[in-house]
Scaffold this motif. Sequence first.
Motif, PDB file in Angstrom:
ATOM      1  N   GLU A  45       6.642  -6.051   6.339  1.00  0.00           N
ATOM      2  CA  GLU A  45       5.353  -6.648   5.972  1.00  0.00           C
ATOM      3  C   GLU A  45       4.255  -5.587   5.971  1.00  0.00           C
ATOM      4  O   GLU A  45       3.414  -5.548   5.074  1.00  0.00           O
ATOM      5  CB  GLU A  45       4.943  -7.763   6.958  1.00  0.00           C
ATOM      6  N   LYS A  46       4.292  -4.716   6.989  1.00  0.00           N
ATOM      7  CA  LYS A  46       3.268  -3.674   7.081  1.00  0.00           C
ATOM      8  C   LYS A  46       3.358  -2.726   5.890  1.00  0.00           C
ATOM      9  O   LYS A  46       2.347  -2.305   5.342  1.00  0.00           O
ATOM     10  CB  LYS A  46       3.428  -2.859   8.376  1.00  0.00           C
ATOM     11  N   MET A  47       4.587  -2.440   5.490  1.00  0.00           N
ATOM     12  CA  MET A  47       4.774  -1.509   4.383  1.00  0.00           C
ATOM     13  C   MET A  47       4.250  -2.145   3.080  1.00  0.00           C
ATOM     14  O   MET A  47       3.509  -1.511   2.322  1.00  0.00           O
ATOM     15  CB  MET A  47       6.263  -1.197   4.249  1.00  0.00           C
ATOM     16  N   ILE A  48       4.611  -3.432   2.885  1.00  0.00           N
ATOM     17  CA  ILE A  48       4.148  -4.129   1.670  1.00  0.00           C
ATOM     18  C   ILE A  48       2.622  -4.214   1.672  1.00  0.00           C
ATOM     19  O   ILE A  48       1.966  -3.970   0.658  1.00  0.00           O
ATOM     20  CB  ILE A  48       4.787  -5.534   1.578  1.00  0.00           C
ATOM     21  N   GLU A  49       2.071  -4.538   2.837  1.00  0.00           N
ATOM     22  CA  GLU A  49       0.612  -4.644   2.974  1.00  0.00           C
ATOM     23  C   GLU A  49      -0.055  -3.321   2.606  1.00  0.00           C
ATOM     24  O   GLU A  49      -1.059  -3.280   1.888  1.00  0.00           O
ATOM     25  CB  GLU A  49       0.308  -4.988   4.432  1.00  0.00           C
ATOM     26  N   LYS A  50       0.577  -2.230   3.083  1.00  0.00           N
ATOM     27  CA  LYS A  50       0.026  -0.897   2.820  1.00  0.00           C
ATOM     28  C   LYS A  50       0.078  -0.599   1.314  1.00  0.00           C
ATOM     29  O   LYS A  50      -0.908  -0.131   0.725  1.00  0.00           O
ATOM     30  CB  LYS A  50       0.837   0.143   3.599  1.00  0.00           C
ATOM     31  N   MET A  51       1.216  -0.947   0.704  1.00  0.00           N
ATOM     32  CA  MET A  51       1.363  -0.684  -0.727  1.00  0.00           C
ATOM     33  C   MET A  51       0.356  -1.503  -1.525  1.00  0.00           C
ATOM     34  O   MET A  51      -0.243  -1.014  -2.482  1.00  0.00           O
ATOM     35  CB  MET A  51       2.783  -1.047  -1.185  1.00  0.00           C
TER      36      MET A  51
END
Length: 450
Positions: free
Chosen positions: A208-214
């Motif tokens: 989720e954090k990675m998607i949020e960052k992207m």
Amino acid sequence: MKKTKGKKPQVFITELSEREKQLQEIDRIAKMLVRRDFELAETREKREKELQELKGKTKELEGSRTALMNMLDDVEEARKALTNILEDVEEARGKAEEEKEKTLAIITNFTDGLLVFDEKGSLSLINPSAEDFFDVKSRDIVGRSILELSTFPTLTSLAALFGEEIKGVFRKELPIKENLTLEVSTVPMVSGEEKLGTLVVLHDITREKMIEKMKTEFVSLAAHQLRTPLSAIKWTLRMLLDGDLGKITKEQNDFLEKTYRSNERMIVLINDLLDVTRIEEGRYLYKPVLTDIEPIVQFVTNSYEEEIEKKKIKFEFKKPEEKLPKIKLDVEKIRLAIDNLLDNAIRYTPTYGKIMVILKHRKGGIEFSVKDTGVGIPKDQQGRVFTKFFRGANVMRMATEGTGLGLFITKNIIEAHGGKIWFESEEGKGATFYFAIPIKEEFGEFLKEF
Ligand code: ADP
């Protein structure tokens, strides 16, 4: 005659005494018999009595026997009941055992990490997922207190989050290593009144954090790319409107004005989006200076004079009775926060409404509020007011302009100043938005990062 006379009495006397003796003997025997008879009668009476007593005793014994039999029946019944209870207990024990096994299987196979601490704060269980997250083995850490756990390098940050007594934590993000971010929540385990311990749930939110960052990076990039052409359009339209490129007709002017306003709205949206991405990336820089808040509020309210007049709104700015102390503020950002709140109050208040801005000194800080008599916020939506892109269903119907980002940005600005923001509202009656900023040297957590 003498001879007869002399001999006969002698015989007679002897005979008499003999008879007397016999009579006496008979009398003695008779008496003895009477006495014996009497004794016999007595004995018979005694035997009769004894017989009666024996009969009574037999009856009693009979009663006791019946009572005993009844008791034996009762004992048998109790035995049966006990057997049934024992069977039930055995069954319940079996079921409990089964449930325990099931629970254990769930805990073991749960993809979330789970830690169970007993009421004294010692670790009593850790499941395999949690072992993997922290690179530890159950046998090395079970039975240890938080303080002891903090000495394990991979558990230091978790232990620091809890403090010594496992304070309640709800959805706190915890970066563990390069590619692992956990969301930590604690759940108190209670049975009735009794506290049994604490369950710690660790949810892997790395993806989720990675998607949020992207997503943030994408929005940031798109917003940056859009800003340049929008600025170019803005200045070209301005030149056209100002007649720098030749005279224009009234009709052309009206069209260009509309286009200019739409373009301005787009610029506001892009700027809001950029602010949001900066907040999310932790790049929303603050330049705090020790300053007075009153002139800032005054400046913002002045800028809305025309708008207020146009909507015939009764406006009042209630200034503090005594001069407020200076506080550390990022002037530009606080101006934006006040602007957002006042802009909303004006926008969501119909003509002839009332707006009151109050600035006061309160509990070691400064409190700002803006109260309006506008459309208010529906009760069921109030929990989402400060989230990104929120727009109330009632204002959507009004077809007013808005991005739904203003309050999210405002909240972040206030919290970055160590303050808090809140509101009260009743649909159809109005809304009051407040913020309070403490007077202190240090800023909030967010600011300290820079
Ligand atoms: P925007 O105003 O651009 O829609 P905001 O984040 O500033 O975005 O506000 C979000 C929503 O909160 C608004 O769309 C509106 O539904 C509600 N809101 C904010 N302020 C008020 C207010 N003073 N009165 C009524 N509703 C409000």
